[in-house]
Design an enzyme around this catalytic site. Structure first.
Site, PDB file in Angstrom:
ATOM      1  N   SER A 161       0.837  -1.190   0.000  1.00  0.00           N
ATOM      2  CA  SER A 161       0.000   0.000   0.000  1.00  0.00           C
ATOM      3  C   SER A 161       0.887   1.260   0.000  1.00  0.00           C
ATOM      4  O   SER A 161       1.736   1.373  -0.872  1.00  0.00           O
ATOM      5  CB  SER A 161      -0.942  -0.070   1.207  1.00  0.00           C
ATOM      6  OG  SER A 161      -2.012   0.813   1.065  1.00  0.00           O
ATOM      7  N   HIS A 206      -7.588  -5.572  -0.707  1.00  0.00           N
ATOM      8  CA  HIS A 206      -6.305  -5.047  -0.232  1.00  0.00           C
ATOM      9  C   HIS A 206      -5.751  -5.856   0.955  1.00  0.00           C
ATOM     10  O   HIS A 206      -6.398  -5.946   1.993  1.00  0.00           O
ATOM     11  CB  HIS A 206      -6.594  -3.612   0.233  1.00  0.00           C
ATOM     12  CG  HIS A 206      -5.437  -2.678   0.121  1.00  0.00           C
ATOM     13  ND1 HIS A 206      -4.684  -2.538  -1.014  1.00  0.00           N
ATOM     14  CD2 HIS A 206      -4.910  -1.798   1.025  1.00  0.00           C
ATOM     15  CE1 HIS A 206      -3.752  -1.611  -0.811  1.00  0.00           C
ATOM     16  NE2 HIS A 206      -3.865  -1.155   0.416  1.00  0.00           N
TER      17      HIS A 206
END
Ligand SMILES: *[C@@H]1O[C@H](CO)[C@@H](O)[C@H](O)[C@H]1NC(C)=O
Ligand SMILES: *[C@@H]1O[C@H](CO)[C@@H](O)[C@H](O)[C@H]1NC(C)=O
Ligand SMILES: *[C@@H]1O[C@H](CO)[C@@H](O)[C@H](O)[C@H]1NC(C)=O
Length: 546
Positions: A208, A468
């Site tokens: 990320s 994610h």
């Protein structure tokens, strides 16, 4: 030992080295600043919270980090788990989301135990958290240590306004957090041999905002002196939430919020901000959120002016890639099929208990909220341009449907495309055209039973797909993901860990996952993606990302 007189000192040193040679004690490590003592955790050793920079407090706040220069008179206690840098934390429940400490610039080292091995490759790790929150402790190391293949080093770096506030000029240029990461990488290169790490075999990884950080570090031309390979998981420098404009306005607004009034120039603002407590500055983040934790990165990376002292980034990342002047080491960039679920899922919450989810409220507030949700607030020149874009993407992804649980899937795809996937393709496209060293990519599709979307929403009735972190947290465990792995996830986790260990030492820059060898994209017409699923892995070629 209590040796006071000189002849005794000499005697004691001699005795010390014969009775208990520090070389024989794996917990004692000698560094230029003195000795430190780590901890024995059964199957691995840890050496935590070792400072690599002077404390970024007082006069050093809002400045590039300075290398650590204190000397330790006593043995440094390296058994304290790393504190997070001071932050307004999305994952702290309740109204007061203040967490961490301003004095936080440390590295933490984890080393497997294996008496038949004298050295290990090194994986340096940059945590995620939107450049706003998170910490070195957020990603666990137990899984990696059980496999015993490499030394892991977790890096702490400044976050939020303390890490990224910028007035866009030389007085307050910004990117302090990225400069911290870079100094930490230099520290690792110089010192990791003392821990049994191989300084020539360092792989940098992150997820990320950590993945975007890895990419930004690689865009420095001398990166090849610090690491031999890099992987950006679900985050890269071209994601729209990474490099943002409009930082100057936010810097002065923050000044007003903490009582600096209408500072007349950057130097005055900086002086005033240095006189405030770090908590006041970080707490001001709440005023930049329009609801919940939106936008999730109100402070982040900026393009610094060329005259900024110790500038980290003075050109837009895509320009840097086009110039070809970046670290020529093998790099992999990745995404998961529904990365955007992390951000879209937030909208399933009934945040202010009005009986309506934020997603339902969005039907009336699309034009107000979308630019913040999807990070084009500061990139459009006029309100008309912004509204046109809002209209266009809504039409493209959900057509004439209302935002409801039923259209959630399409809504989530919009988030995935705009926040992650399309910019991953853009990055890979530039690297294949302008890069010289291998550029690899994988897409992961294998939903966790419980991942970050379920963690944030507590909803079990919605299908989120692969969100994610569903891949990354198989390597470095995280509380937002169910820790009980399925057999297929155990296998994938093992393959990922081997993938990192092999990449860190690979002479030819080859990257492998299980039986699959990644294909290089440099010079290729099609995108070459390794597809990783529950069934296994497969090399595929596409004109556009699937
Ligand atoms: C210890 O290291 C040796 C040599 O690299 C390796 O063959 C062995 O599998 C390792 N043992 C464990 C328990 O990881
Ligand atoms: C909260 O609820 C009120 C009415 O109950 C509404 O007007 C408002 O828009 C809601 N949402 C937010 C994000 O403030
Ligand atoms: C993202 O990429 C897809 C495929 O290339 C494209 O159809 C779509 O319009 C892009 N989305 C945005 C918002 O640009």
């Amino acid at each position: 030992m209590n040796c006071v007189r000189l002849f005794l000192v000499i005697n004691c040193l001699w005795l010390g080295s014969s009775a208990s040679d520090p070389d024989d004690d794996p917990l004692l490590v000698e560094l230029p600043q003195g000795k430190l003592r780590g901890r024995d955790n059964g199957n691995y050793f840890s050496y935590e919270s070792i400072p690599y920079a002077q404390s970024p407090t007082g006069d050093l706040r809002f400045e590039a980090p300075e290398p650590y220069k204190q000397k330790w008179l006593d043995t440094f206690d390296a058994t304290q788990s790393p504190v997070a840098c001071l932050q307004w934390d999305q994952f702290t429940q309740g109204d007061n989301k203040l967490a961490g400490e301003e004095d936080c610039l440390t590295v933490s080292i984890y080393k497997p135990k294996n008496s038949s091995r004298i050295s290990y490759p090194v994986v340096a790790h940059i945590h995620g958290g939107a450049f706003m929150f998170g910490g070195a402790a957020q990603n666990g190391h137990e899984n990696v240590m059980r496999k015993g293949k490499f030394i892991l080093v977790k890096i702490s770096y400044r976050l939020g306004p303390l890490g990224y506030i910028s007035t866009g000029d030389a007085d307050l240029p910004g990117n302090y957090g990225l400069k911290d990461q870079r100094l930490a990488l230099q520290w690792i290169k110089q010192n990791i041999a003392s821990f049994g790490g191989e300084p020539e075999n360092i792989l940098l990884v992150g997820h990320s905002a950590g993945g975007a950080s890895v990419h930004l570090q690689l865009l420095r031309e001398d990166f090849s002196q610090l690491a031999r390979a890099a992987i950006s998981f679900s985050g890269n420098a071209l994601d729209p939430w990474v490099v943002q404009s409009g930082a100057r306005g936010r810097a002065f607004e923050l000044g007003r919020i903490v009582g600096c009034g209408l500072a007349e120039d950057s130097a005055t603002l900086k002086k005033c901000l240095k006189s405030k407590t770090a908590s006041e500055i970080v707490t001001a983040v709440r005023s930049f959120l329009i609801f919940s934790y939106v936008p999730f990165a109100p402070f982040g990376v900026v393009v610094e002016p060329a005259d900024a002292p110790e500038a980290f980034l003075t050109q837009d990342p895509s320009e840097v890639i086009k110039s070809g002047k970046f670290g020529q080491v093998p790099w992999a960039v990745t995404y998961v099929t529904e990365d955007g679920g992390y951000n879209a899922a937030l909208l399933l919450d009934d945040w202010n208990n009005s009986g309506k989810t934020l997603l339902e409220q969005l039907n009336d507030r699309w034009f107000d909220w979308a630019p913040y949700l999807l990070f084009y607030r500061d990139s459009k020149k006029t309100i008309e341009e912004m509204d046109d874009y809002s209209r266009k993407i809504r039409q493209e992804y959900v057509g004439n449907q209302r935002f409801t649980d039923d259209s959630y899937w399409k809504f989530q795809q919009m988030f995935t495309d705009i926040l992650f996937k399309n910019s991953t393709q853009d990055s890979l496209d530039l690297h294949r055209k302008y890069g010289k060293s291998p550029a690899y990519a994988f897409v992961y599709d294998n939903p966790a039973d419980r991942g970050i979307a379920q963690f944030l929403t507590k909803r079990r009735d919605i299908h989120f797909g692969t969100v994610h972190g569903d891949d990354y947290f198989l390597i470095f465990e995280n509380v937002v993901r169910h820790v009980q792995l399925r057999p297929d996830e155990e296998r994938i986790s093992k393959n990922f860990i081997n993938m990192l260990a092999d990449f860190a030492v690979s002479d030819k820059g080859t990257l492998t996952f299980g039986d699959c060898v990644f294909q290089d994209n440099v010079g290729s017409d099609n995108f070459k993606l390794l597809s990783i699923t529950r069934e296994g892995c497969e090399n595929k070629e596409y004109a556009e990302f699937p």
